[in-house]
Design an enzyme around this catalytic site. Structure first.
Site, short mmCIF file in Angstrom:
data_model
loop_
_atom_site.label_atom_id
_atom_site.label_comp_id
_atom_site.label_asym_id
_atom_site.label_seq_id
_atom_site.Cartn_x
_atom_site.Cartn_y
_atom_site.Cartn_z
N GLU A 1 0.84 -1.20 0.00
CA GLU A 1 0.00 0.00 0.00
C GLU A 1 0.87 1.25 0.00
O GLU A 1 0.73 2.15 -0.83
CB GLU A 1 -0.90 -0.02 1.21
CG GLU A 1 -1.60 1.28 1.54
CD GLU A 1 -2.04 1.31 3.00
OE1 GLU A 1 -3.12 0.79 3.27
OE2 GLU A 1 -1.29 1.86 3.84
N ASP B 1 -4.98 -3.04 -3.25
CA ASP B 1 -4.79 -1.59 -3.37
C ASP B 1 -3.37 -1.21 -3.76
O ASP B 1 -3.15 -0.35 -4.62
CB ASP B 1 -5.23 -0.87 -2.10
CG ASP B 1 -4.54 -1.36 -0.85
OD1 ASP B 1 -3.86 -2.41 -0.89
OD2 ASP B 1 -4.68 -0.70 0.20
#
Length: 570
Positions: free
Chosen positions: A118, A179
């Site tokens: 991330e 993500d």
């Protein structure tokens, strides 16, 4: 402070050496204390889009009480702070590898976690956008990419494992998180347009490989949602709304030509509308995780993250930035509708004061948090940029954001929001498209039938992607048309279907005088409709009336359109 000590033998030699040492000291003091330049940086490419780009997007407002130069200076200063605090390159197990130091949630499996995929994705986007301000940006970017590739996922080596730890055993040990990989792949497209792909890394090829063999292969489900990691199923219905990076998906579509990304976008908008109409009609909020079909909030403690996985919490807090960027960058009115709903709710809830935003809400807007933090506040400020009515909110938000310094997660997302708000996050493939007027917006509309009250023909022309027209169930043919008010040159339509769509249909036009058209001309015939969003262009036709004539339904129900847009010349 830098201290230089010298031992000398003899007065004359000592004075000469001290003279040179003073010169050396002056040179050293001129070098920034945080520097990552290497011997190879003389070959670094000049940025094609150096900071500040300060782009103005159609329909998007910026803070209006400060100058663009002031915003640029605030972003630069915040970046310098962020870089000095979170950007690291001290991996003994990977010399030259960079990472963004940050805390994680979840089990590091015995390793000492230093960062995550991330943070890697965030850092790579930031580095590509700050080139021009930071002469070391490409060095940093390439170092971050080196780490992303070394710490490959145990499931799909084209993706990144979600943990960075200073141990060679961590490389290839962990599964992925969606993500981080979406941001990493998107950043590679940014890097291609920033520096070109003729250097040591062919950014565009790496992006395409990651998109096709990594993200599409592992994350895009058969139902056109995005799942949670390469350990998840292709039939999964669980999804994380903070992963709905719609403008990223449009960039993926542009560099691959793969229509699956438009299908994913259309489906995720439908998932949101279904979810919001049932659970958050007054707020527009969405839960950290969404499961099942029809979609609903995940249960508490989902994936053992924390209790509030069924609420608007530390995952979903990122959603408003992702959604408003689809409108800002690509003009999709569905993004504007969601952003407006969120901004209207939070302005009322907070008394128009960003400092009153709380770190967590139930779907009905009841606070579950007790203080304001940037990862909640800043994305909701970003949502306000889609409407000039929110100017005071955006101004106050900028003042709150620019000096807010907390921790890795909030500071990093705050910087991303500042880049967007100041116009320094640019579209990787080019400039913003010129907005084209929807000639049918709020014009009189008529239909062969309606399912019932609330599904009238005008609902398909109101610019609201929550309301819709729906015909009687189980009958063919059915039609809906709009009166443009005068004859126009019409050359295309957009149809945004609800789940009840047409397989076979025609777009027809008429220029009959009077109030009720009788003579219709076929402008386009579709025989393989599959729902979602249809963008149909045809030879320009002079028309006052434009009709969708449904011949064969794709479901046992009727026909249903969220929006029916008409384009041409004013």
């Amino acid at each position: 402070m830098i201290m230089v000590r010298s031992r000398t033998n003899g007065t004359r030699h000592g004075k000469r050496q001290w003279k040179w040492m003073k010169i050396l000291l002056m040179v050293v003091l001129l070098v920034p204390t945080v520097s990552f330049l290497s011997e190879n940086d003389a070959q670094a490419a000049a940025p094609n889009r150096p900071f500040p780009q300060q782009v103005d997007y159609p329909g998007i407002i910026k803070p209006a009480h400060v100058t663009q130069s002031d915003m640029n200076r605030s972003v630069s200063a915040y970046y310098d702070y962020w870089k000095s605090k979170y950007l690291k390159h001290d991996l003994k197990s990977l010399p030259g590898g960079f990472y963004v130091k940050g805390n994680i949630t979840g089990d590091p499996d015995g390793f000492k976690a230093l960062g995550s995929s991330e943070g890697q994705g965030y850092g790579m986007i930031i580095a590509a956008l700050m080139a021009g301000h930071d002469p070391e940006a490409q060095t940093i970017y390439n170092g971050l990419f080196k780490t992303a590739r070394a710490y490959k996922s145990s499931g799909n080596p084209n993706l990144m494992g979600w943990i960075v730890a200073d141990d060679v055993r961590a490389q290839g040990h962990f599964g992925s998180a969606t993500d981080g990989d979406l941001d990493i792949a998107y950043s590679l497209i940014l890097a291609h347009y920033q520096w070109g792909s003729d250097g040591e890394i062919h950014y565009l090829n790496e992006a395409r490989k990651m998109i096709n063999e990594g993200i599409k292969a592992s994350y895009v489900t058969n139902q056109r949602r995005v799942n949670l990691g390469d350990w998840d199923s292709k039939n999964a219905l669980n999804t994380r709304p903070s992963d709905w990076m719609l403008s990223h998906f449009r960039a993926f579509h542009e560099v691959t030509g793969d229509p699956v990304w438009i299908e994913v976008i259309d489906n995720l908008y439908q998932v949101y509308n279904q979810f919001s109409s049932r659970y958050s009609s007054a707020t527009g909020l969405i839960s950290d995780f969404v499961v099942e079909d029809p979609p609903k909030p995940a249960p508490e403690y989902y994936l053992d993250e924390f209790k509030e996985t069924n609420q608007y919490y530390y995952n979903a807090s990122r959603f408003p930035l992702r959604i408003v960027m689809d409108y800002a960058f690509y003009g999709d009115p569905r993004g504007k509708a969601v952003a407006d709903k969120l901004a209207n709710w939070i302005k009322s809830k907070s008394g128009n004061k960003p400092a009153n935003v709380k770190n967590g809400y139930k779907m009905d807007g009841t606070p579950i948090g007790d203080y304001a933090t940037a990862v909640f506040v800043s994305p909701l400020i970003a949502a306000g940029t889609a409407n000039g009515a929110h100017q005071t909110w955006v101004n106050a938000g900028w003042d709150w954001m620019k000096n807010k310094k907390e921790d890795y997660f909030s500071d990093t997302y705050n910087l991303l929001c500042m880049l967007y708000l100041s116009g320094n996050w640019w579209i990787p493939s080019g400039q913003a498209p010129e907005p084209v007027e929807n000639l049918a917006l709020n014009k009189p509309a008529f239909a062969s039938s309606i399912e019932g009250t609330g599904f009238e023909a005008g609902k398909a022309f109101d610019g609201n992607l929550v309301s819709r027209w729906a015909s009687n169930e189980g009958t063919d043919p059915e039609w809906i048309y709009v009166d443009l008010g005068s004859t126009r040159s019409v050359s295309g339509v957009k149809l945004k279907w609800e789940d009840a769509y047409a397989i076979q249909f025609k777009i027809q036009v008429s220029s009959d005088a009077g109030g009720t058209p009788v003579h219709w001309t076929d402008a386009a015939t579709i025989s393989n409709g599959d729902g979602g969003e249809d963008e149909i262009t045809f030879t320009p036709q002079n028309a006052r009336y434009v009709r969708m004539y449904g011949i064969q339904r794709g479901t046992p129900y009727g026909y249903s359109l969220y929006e029916f847009e008409v384009y041409g010349e004013n």
